[in-house]
Design a protein around this motif. Structure first.
Motif, PDB file in Angstrom:
ATOM      1  N   UNK A 139      -1.930   7.233  -0.908  1.00  0.00           N
ATOM      2  CA  UNK A 139      -2.728   6.549  -0.092  1.00  0.00           C
ATOM      3  C   UNK A 139      -4.419   6.557  -0.385  1.00  0.00           C
ATOM      4  N   UNK A 140      -5.020   5.358   0.211  1.00  0.00           N
ATOM      5  CA  UNK A 140      -6.498   5.485   0.110  1.00  0.00           C
ATOM      6  C   UNK A 140      -7.084   4.797   1.311  1.00  0.00           C
ATOM      7  N   UNK A 141      -8.212   5.227   1.544  1.00  0.00           N
ATOM      8  CA  UNK A 141      -9.018   6.116   1.088  1.00  0.00           C
ATOM      9  C   UNK A 141      -8.485   7.347   1.865  1.00  0.00           C
ATOM     10  N   UNK A 142      -8.867   8.521   1.071  1.00  0.00           N
ATOM     11  CA  UNK A 142      -8.355   9.793   1.861  1.00  0.00           C
ATOM     12  C   UNK A 142      -8.995  10.238   3.197  1.00  0.00           C
ATOM     13  N   UNK A 143     -10.395   9.704   3.176  1.00  0.00           N
ATOM     14  CA  UNK A 143     -11.084   9.721   4.492  1.00  0.00           C
ATOM     15  C   UNK A 143     -11.881   8.654   4.703  1.00  0.00           C
ATOM     16  N   UNK A 144     -11.938   8.044   6.053  1.00  0.00           N
ATOM     17  CA  UNK A 144     -12.695   7.003   6.268  1.00  0.00           C
ATOM     18  C   UNK A 144     -13.408   7.097   7.795  1.00  0.00           C
ATOM     19  N   UNK A 166     -15.551  -0.480  17.208  1.00  0.00           N
ATOM     20  CA  UNK A 166     -15.572  -1.768  17.169  1.00  0.00           C
ATOM     21  C   UNK A 166     -15.539  -2.385  15.594  1.00  0.00           C
ATOM     22  N   UNK A 167     -15.552  -1.644  14.633  1.00  0.00           N
ATOM     23  CA  UNK A 167     -15.358  -2.162  13.232  1.00  0.00           C
ATOM     24  C   UNK A 167     -13.680  -2.304  12.852  1.00  0.00           C
ATOM     25  N   UNK A 168     -13.781  -3.138  12.044  1.00  0.00           N
ATOM     26  CA  UNK A 168     -12.381  -3.067  11.325  1.00  0.00           C
ATOM     27  C   UNK A 168     -12.153  -2.188  10.235  1.00  0.00           C
ATOM     28  N   UNK A 169     -10.730  -1.664  10.130  1.00  0.00           N
ATOM     29  CA  UNK A 169     -10.758  -0.879   8.916  1.00  0.00           C
ATOM     30  C   UNK A 169      -9.433  -1.308   8.292  1.00  0.00           C
ATOM     31  N   UNK A 170      -9.211  -0.956   6.989  1.00  0.00           N
ATOM     32  CA  UNK A 170      -8.035  -1.312   6.170  1.00  0.00           C
ATOM     33  C   UNK A 170      -7.423   0.189   5.369  1.00  0.00           C
ATOM     34  N   UNK A 198       7.255   3.186   5.561  1.00  0.00           N
ATOM     35  CA  UNK A 198       6.892   3.369   6.749  1.00  0.00           C
ATOM     36  C   UNK A 198       5.284   3.756   7.090  1.00  0.00           C
ATOM     37  N   UNK A 199       4.915   3.585   8.062  1.00  0.00           N
ATOM     38  CA  UNK A 199       3.631   4.155   8.501  1.00  0.00           C
ATOM     39  C   UNK A 199       3.849   4.736   9.678  1.00  0.00           C
ATOM     40  N   UNK A 200       3.211   6.175   9.606  1.00  0.00           N
ATOM     41  CA  UNK A 200       3.221   7.112  10.888  1.00  0.00           C
ATOM     42  C   UNK A 200       1.687   7.270  11.205  1.00  0.00           C
ATOM     43  N   UNK A 201       1.572   7.875  12.224  1.00  0.00           N
ATOM     44  CA  UNK A 201       0.091   8.528  12.577  1.00  0.00           C
ATOM     45  C   UNK A 201       0.206   9.852  13.153  1.00  0.00           C
ATOM     46  N   UNK A 202      -0.748  10.571  13.041  1.00  0.00           N
ATOM     47  CA  UNK A 202      -0.812  12.138  13.816  1.00  0.00           C
ATOM     48  C   UNK A 202      -2.122  12.274  14.260  1.00  0.00           C
ATOM     49  N   UNK A 220       0.732  -5.372   6.559  1.00  0.00           N
ATOM     50  CA  UNK A 220       1.491  -5.909   5.688  1.00  0.00           C
ATOM     51  C   UNK A 220       1.920  -5.535   4.404  1.00  0.00           C
ATOM     52  N   UNK A 221       2.925  -5.967   3.854  1.00  0.00           N
ATOM     53  CA  UNK A 221       3.613  -5.476   2.628  1.00  0.00           C
ATOM     54  C   UNK A 221       3.808  -6.761   1.683  1.00  0.00           C
ATOM     55  N   UNK A 222       2.879  -6.541   0.576  1.00  0.00           N
ATOM     56  CA  UNK A 222       2.868  -7.801  -0.248  1.00  0.00           C
ATOM     57  C   UNK A 222       3.686  -7.431  -1.614  1.00  0.00           C
ATOM     58  N   UNK A 223       4.606  -8.367  -1.840  1.00  0.00           N
ATOM     59  CA  UNK A 223       5.492  -8.243  -2.998  1.00  0.00           C
ATOM     60  C   UNK A 223       6.344  -7.233  -3.066  1.00  0.00           C
ATOM     61  N   UNK A 224       6.729  -6.616  -1.863  1.00  0.00           N
ATOM     62  CA  UNK A 224       7.442  -5.553  -1.659  1.00  0.00           C
ATOM     63  C   UNK A 224       6.983  -4.311  -2.267  1.00  0.00           C
ATOM     64  N   UNK A 225       5.727  -4.068  -2.444  1.00  0.00           N
ATOM     65  CA  UNK A 225       5.217  -2.837  -2.987  1.00  0.00           C
ATOM     66  C   UNK A 225       4.202  -2.304  -1.927  1.00  0.00           C
ATOM     67  N   UNK A 226       3.000  -2.557  -2.436  1.00  0.00           N
ATOM     68  CA  UNK A 226       1.761  -1.931  -1.831  1.00  0.00           C
ATOM     69  C   UNK A 226       1.606  -2.721  -0.183  1.00  0.00           C
ATOM     70  N   UNK A 227       1.353  -1.609   0.766  1.00  0.00           N
ATOM     71  CA  UNK A 227       1.112  -2.116   1.902  1.00  0.00           C
ATOM     72  C   UNK A 227      -0.262  -1.852   2.426  1.00  0.00           C
ATOM     73  N   UNK A 228      -0.726  -2.561   3.512  1.00  0.00           N
ATOM     74  CA  UNK A 228      -2.244  -2.330   4.209  1.00  0.00           C
ATOM     75  C   UNK A 228      -2.009  -2.322   5.436  1.00  0.00           C
TER      76      UNK A 228
END
Lengths: 114, 116
Positions: B6-11, B16-20, B33-37, B68-76
């Motif tokens: 996963x990247x970045x490790x810290x953000x 009001x700003x957008x993040x990826x 899967x995406x989870x949050x704690x 999104x998950x592009x090409x069945x691999x990387x997700x954003x």
């Protein structure tokens, strides 16, 4: 609605003694349960699991007990070691959902004192 | 073999700003899967991708969240117009995606998001 609950946020035990971590669930459709362990700044790692057709599963120092009638499971660690100090998450899922989506509890922080 | 990355490790971002947030699953894993704690909370399910099937978005807390998950691999995972309550550790996990068995999820180390 918290479907999986870990009511003890923390637990402290002496090295060599037994650690017992508890977990309750409300959804009777859950039929597969897992424990994950998480160290700081790391992702959770799988520890042990149990299917609802069993009431006990053992793997080395770790044993998970399932009481379906009480909708309760517990993780026993014997003997506890300082390296076991971590956050432990209980999780549950419905096998029939075919998604693998896990519902997690809030976690219990275990501290094993040398 | 590499685990879930996963990247970045810290953000740290301003309200009001957008993040990826990016997730690279284990090679060959079709389920992601995406989870949050959030602080003091358990792992909250956000979204699930399985192969070419429509994603399960039932855990996304608002329409500011998308993935999104592009090409069945990387997700954003994208969070628009971030709010302070979005501050959390965002965890990505992957599995082989075989619906016939109960699978273990393999988690990345997460992205610590702080919204000021």
């Amino acid at each position: 609605d918290q479907q999986v609950k870990q009511n003890s946020p923390s637990l402290s035990v002496q090295e060599g003694r037994i650690s017992i971590l508890n977990c309750d669930y409300t959804n009777s459709m859950f039929d597969y349960f897992l424990w994950y362990k998480k160290y700081p700044a790391e992702g959770p790692t799988f520890l042990i699991s149990i299917s609802s057709i069993k009431d006990k599963n053992e793997d080395g120092r770790f044993t998970v007990f399932l009481n379906k009638s009480a909708k309760h499971l517990s993780l026993h660690i014997v003997p506890s070691q300082p390296g076991d100090s971590a956050v432990y998450f209980c999780a549950a899922t419905k096998s029939s959902s075919n998604t693998g989506k896990l519902i997690f509890g809030q976690g219990t922080t275990l501290q094993v004192k040398p | 073999g590499a685990g879930v990355s996963q990247s970045p490790s810290n953000k740290v971002t301003e309200k009001g700003k957008d993040v990826e947030l990016r997730c690279d699953p284990i090679s060959g894993h079709t389920a992601l899967y995406w989870y949050r704690q959030s602080l003091g909370q358990g792992l909250e399910f956000l979204i699930y991708f399985q192969g070419n099937s429509a994603p399960d978005k039932s855990g996304l807390p608002s329409d500011r969240f998308s993935a999104e998950r592009t090409g069945g691999s990387v997700s954003t995972l994208t969070i628009q117009r971030t709010q302070q309550e979005d501050s959390a550790v965002y965890l990505c996990a992957s599995s082989l995606g075989d619906p016939r068995v109960n699978e273990k999820l393999f988690f990345g180390s997460g992205t610590q998001l702080s919204v000021l």
